[in-house]
Design an enzyme around this catalytic site. Structure first.
Site, PDB file in Angstrom:
ATOM      1  N   ASP A  78      50.661  27.339  44.168  1.00 44.81           N
ATOM      2  CA  ASP A  78      49.543  27.342  45.105  1.00 44.81           C
ATOM      3  C   ASP A  78      48.264  27.740  44.376  1.00 44.81           C
ATOM      4  OD1 ASP A  78      48.681  27.296  48.028  1.00 44.81           O
ATOM      5  OD2 ASP A  78      47.862  29.205  47.330  1.00 44.81           O
ATOM      6  N   TYR A 116      39.684  29.472  43.536  1.00 44.24           N
ATOM      7  CA  TYR A 116      40.309  30.515  42.710  1.00 44.24           C
ATOM      8  C   TYR A 116      39.888  30.446  41.239  1.00 44.24           C
ATOM      9  CZ  TYR A 116      43.593  30.784  46.691  1.00 44.24           C
ATOM     10  OH  TYR A 116      44.155  30.878  47.936  1.00 44.24           O
ATOM     11  N   LYS A 135      43.190  23.368  47.302  1.00 44.71           N
ATOM     12  CA  LYS A 135      42.431  23.448  48.561  1.00 44.71           C
ATOM     13  C   LYS A 135      40.970  23.036  48.370  1.00 44.71           C
ATOM     14  CE  LYS A 135      45.327  27.448  49.538  1.00 44.71           C
ATOM     15  NZ  LYS A 135      45.425  28.288  48.336  1.00 44.71           N
ATOM     16  N   HIS A 148      40.586  24.678  53.173  1.00 44.19           N
ATOM     17  CA  HIS A 148      40.844  26.104  52.881  1.00 44.19           C
ATOM     18  C   HIS A 148      40.688  27.013  54.097  1.00 44.19           C
ATOM     19  CE1 HIS A 148      40.906  29.011  49.251  1.00 44.19           C
ATOM     20  NE2 HIS A 148      41.370  29.621  50.307  1.00 44.19           N
TER      21      HIS A 148
HETATM   22  N1  LIG Z   1      44.813  30.184  52.098  1.00 44.54           N
HETATM   23  C1  LIG Z   1      44.196  31.328  51.938  1.00 44.54           C
HETATM   24  O1  LIG Z   1      43.123  31.578  52.517  1.00 44.54           O
HETATM   25  C2  LIG Z   1      44.812  32.370  51.051  1.00 44.54           C
HETATM   26  C3  LIG Z   1      44.341  33.693  51.089  1.00 44.54           C
HETATM   27  C4  LIG Z   1      44.960  34.649  50.274  1.00 44.54           C
HETATM   28  C5  LIG Z   1      46.002  34.282  49.431  1.00 44.54           C
HETATM   29  N2  LIG Z   1      46.421  32.987  49.399  1.00 44.54           N
HETATM   30  C6  LIG Z   1      47.534  32.567  48.504  1.00 44.54           C
HETATM   31  O2  LIG Z   1      48.630  33.446  48.684  1.00 44.54           O
HETATM   32  C7  LIG Z   1      49.053  33.992  47.441  1.00 44.54           C
HETATM   33  C8  LIG Z   1      49.593  35.383  47.649  1.00 44.54           C
HETATM   34  O3  LIG Z   1      48.691  36.195  48.354  1.00 44.54           O
HETATM   35  P1  LIG Z   1      48.230  37.645  47.857  1.00 44.54           P
HETATM   36  O4  LIG Z   1      48.234  37.707  46.391  1.00 44.54           O
HETATM   37  O5  LIG Z   1      46.975  37.966  48.547  1.00 44.54           O
HETATM   38  O6  LIG Z   1      49.332  38.606  48.473  1.00 44.54           O
HETATM   39  P2  LIG Z   1      50.826  39.031  48.122  1.00 44.54           P
HETATM   40  O7  LIG Z   1      51.547  37.946  47.429  1.00 44.54           O
HETATM   41  O8  LIG Z   1      51.342  39.553  49.411  1.00 44.54           O
HETATM   42  O9  LIG Z   1      50.631  40.278  47.166  1.00 44.54           O
HETATM   43  C9  LIG Z   1      50.364  40.156  45.778  1.00 44.54           C
HETATM   44  C10 LIG Z   1      50.400  41.553  45.180  1.00 44.54           C
HETATM   45  O10 LIG Z   1      51.707  42.097  45.339  1.00 44.54           O
HETATM   46  C11 LIG Z   1      52.168  42.647  44.114  1.00 44.54           C
HETATM   47  N3  LIG Z   1      53.589  42.298  44.013  1.00 44.54           N
HETATM   48  C12 LIG Z   1      54.121  41.062  43.886  1.00 44.54           C
HETATM   49  N4  LIG Z   1      55.458  41.127  43.844  1.00 44.54           N
HETATM   50  C13 LIG Z   1      55.788  42.426  43.943  1.00 44.54           C
HETATM   51  C14 LIG Z   1      57.026  43.109  43.956  1.00 44.54           C
HETATM   52  N5  LIG Z   1      58.192  42.463  43.836  1.00 44.54           N
HETATM   53  N6  LIG Z   1      57.005  44.461  44.074  1.00 44.54           N
HETATM   54  C15 LIG Z   1      55.833  45.118  44.176  1.00 44.54           C
HETATM   55  N7  LIG Z   1      54.621  44.528  44.177  1.00 44.54           N
HETATM   56  C16 LIG Z   1      54.597  43.183  44.051  1.00 44.54           C
HETATM   57  C17 LIG Z   1      51.368  41.973  43.038  1.00 44.54           C
HETATM   58  O11 LIG Z   1      51.156  42.868  41.970  1.00 44.54           O
HETATM   59  P3  LIG Z   1      51.628  42.482  40.451  1.00 44.54           P
HETATM   60  O12 LIG Z   1      50.814  41.304  40.050  1.00 44.54           O
HETATM   61  O13 LIG Z   1      51.303  43.706  39.687  1.00 44.54           O
HETATM   62  O14 LIG Z   1      53.097  42.198  40.518  1.00 44.54           O
HETATM   63  C18 LIG Z   1      50.054  41.630  43.717  1.00 44.54           C
HETATM   64  O15 LIG Z   1      49.169  42.712  43.561  1.00 44.54           O
HETATM   65  C19 LIG Z   1      47.805  33.925  46.559  1.00 44.54           C
HETATM   66  O16 LIG Z   1      48.146  33.873  45.202  1.00 44.54           O
HETATM   67  C20 LIG Z   1      47.158  32.621  47.021  1.00 44.54           C
HETATM   68  O17 LIG Z   1      47.743  31.540  46.334  1.00 44.54           O
HETATM   69  C21 LIG Z   1      45.867  32.043  50.207  1.00 44.54           C
END
Ligand SMILES: NC(=O)c1ccc[n+]([C@@H]2O[C@H](COP(=O)([O-])OP(=O)(O)OC[C@H]3O[C@@H](n4cnc5c(N)ncnc54)[C@H](OP(=O)(O)O)[C@@H]3O)[C@@H](O)[C@H]2O)c1
Length: 314
Positions: A17, A22, A51, A84
């Site tokens: 994704d 980004y 997106k 997006h």
């Molecule tokens: N469409 C939209 O508007 C939108 C908005 C936000 C996000 N997104 C997409 O969704 C994806 C994920 O969202 P997000 O990054 O905001 O939230 P997330 O995946 O809920 O959280 C990511 C965070 O969690 C930590 N993490 C990951 N695996 C872990 C584990 N097993 N144990 C402990 N901590 C862990 C990571 O740290 P480490 O790196 O240190 O492991 C990172 O800081 C993004 O990469 C993006 O592609 C889309």
């Protein structure tokens, strides 16, 4: 970045994704090219999602932005192209967050989702994307696009985690045969540190810690899993796809399932089931939209756009 992509592909991830916004499409493109050139991966093995940026919502801009994404990704097509978010901003060069001198966002209030969707459909016709979808749209906005569509949206990507389970929206999408992908499935633990330097109102972001939530920790201990694996499994077991982000190779592996060819182990999220009692307890953690992290309100005036989607129940 390269190490994260390598770790993910080695662990068996095939869904990537990204977004124009980004700024990481070129790095992903370079890594994929390495994998293709080495013969370890074929294009058809992957599901690549990107997106349309919020400044690209006038129909005549869609092709330009998708072509730029494809160039950066070094691909001929993506598997899914998403709008997006439903509200758009005025295009002023390369600035993806155009604002006036007072820091108010420059909204493009002339956007029309129906006209925009026709331009999205044209990208499928041109072979630049296999599917088109929406992100951050509410049910009213989805329905309007759906009813006008020649090619219906195939997917909705929305914030979804244990504290904000989006039950009504998921049921609404299921009725229209639209799949759902959960972003921030771990409630984005690094969001506040990441957003703080940007100068926005981080106090508007709810403080959530599902990884240390006692109910989650207890269920994780019961199954010999980590909290993250329980949280991801809870979503996947509902038939919803998840896109957890990590820059740590161990957590990248943990959040999926180690490819059996590399390391036969019981490390993943696909080798266990949450039982009815686990599911009941996790379902009960839902607090609804008060636990929405990505409201956009970190930026002044985001909710003033007529197509701001989060003022409605779902
Ligand atoms: N469409 C939209 O508007 C939108 C908005 C936000 C996000 N997104 C997409 O969704 C994806 C994920 O969202 P997000 O990054 O905001 O939230 P997330 O995946 O809920 O959280 C990511 C965070 O969690 C930590 N993490 C990951 N695996 C872990 C584990 N097993 N144990 C402990 N901590 C862990 C990571 O740290 P480490 O790196 O240190 O492991 C990172 O800081 C993004 O990469 C993006 O592609 C889309």
């Amino acid at each position: 970045m390269d190490a994260s992509i390598d770790a993910a592909l080695e662990a068996g991830y095939r869904h990537i994704d990204t977004a124009y916004l980004y700024g990481n499409e070129a790095a992903i493109g370079r890594a994929l090219k390495r994998w293709f050139d080495s013969g370890r991966l074929k294009r058809e093995d992957l599901f690549i999602v990107t997106k349309l940026p919020v400044v690209g919502y006038q129909p005549d801009r869609v092709e330009k932005y998708l072509k730029r994404s494809l160039k950066a990704l070094q691909l001929k097509y993506v598997d899914l192209y998403l709008v997006h978010q439903p509200w758009g901003l005025i295009e002023t060069g390369e600035n993806m967050l155009p604002m006036d001198e007072s820091g108010n966002l420059l909204h493009d209030t002339t956007i029309d989702h129906v006209a925009l969707w026709k331009a999205m459909e044209a990208q499928v016709d041109a072979g630049r994307t296999r599917n088109i979808g929406l992100s951050n749209f509410n049910s009213r906005q989805i329905k309007r696009v759906f009813l006008s569509a020649r090619i219906p949206p195939s997917n909705l990507q929305v914030e979804l985690h244990v504290y904000f389970q989006q039950r009504e929206l998921v049921a609404f999408c299921a009725a229209l045969d639209i799949t759902v992908c959960a972003y921030a499935p771990l409630a984005s633990p690094s969001m506040i540190p990441a957003f703080s330097p940007l100068g926005g109102d981080v106090d508007s972001i709810p403080r959530l810690s599902p990884l240390t939530e006692p109910v989650v920790v207890k269920i994780a201990e019961k199954h010999g899993k980590t909290s993250a694996q329980v949280l991801l499994r809870h979503i996947v077991q509902r038939g919803i796809s998840v896109i957890p982000k990590s820059s740590n190779p161990d957590r990248i592996r943990q959040n999926f399932q180690v490819n059996i060819r590399y390391r036969p182990s019981q490390e993943g999220i696909f080798d266990f089931n949450l039982d009815d009692e686990d599911v009941r307890q996790l379902d009960a953690l839902d607090r609804g939209s008060q636990c929405r992290l990505f409201s956009g309100n970190i930026h002044k005036g985001m909710d003033k756009h007529p197509e701001y989607s989060f003022n409605e129940p779902y």
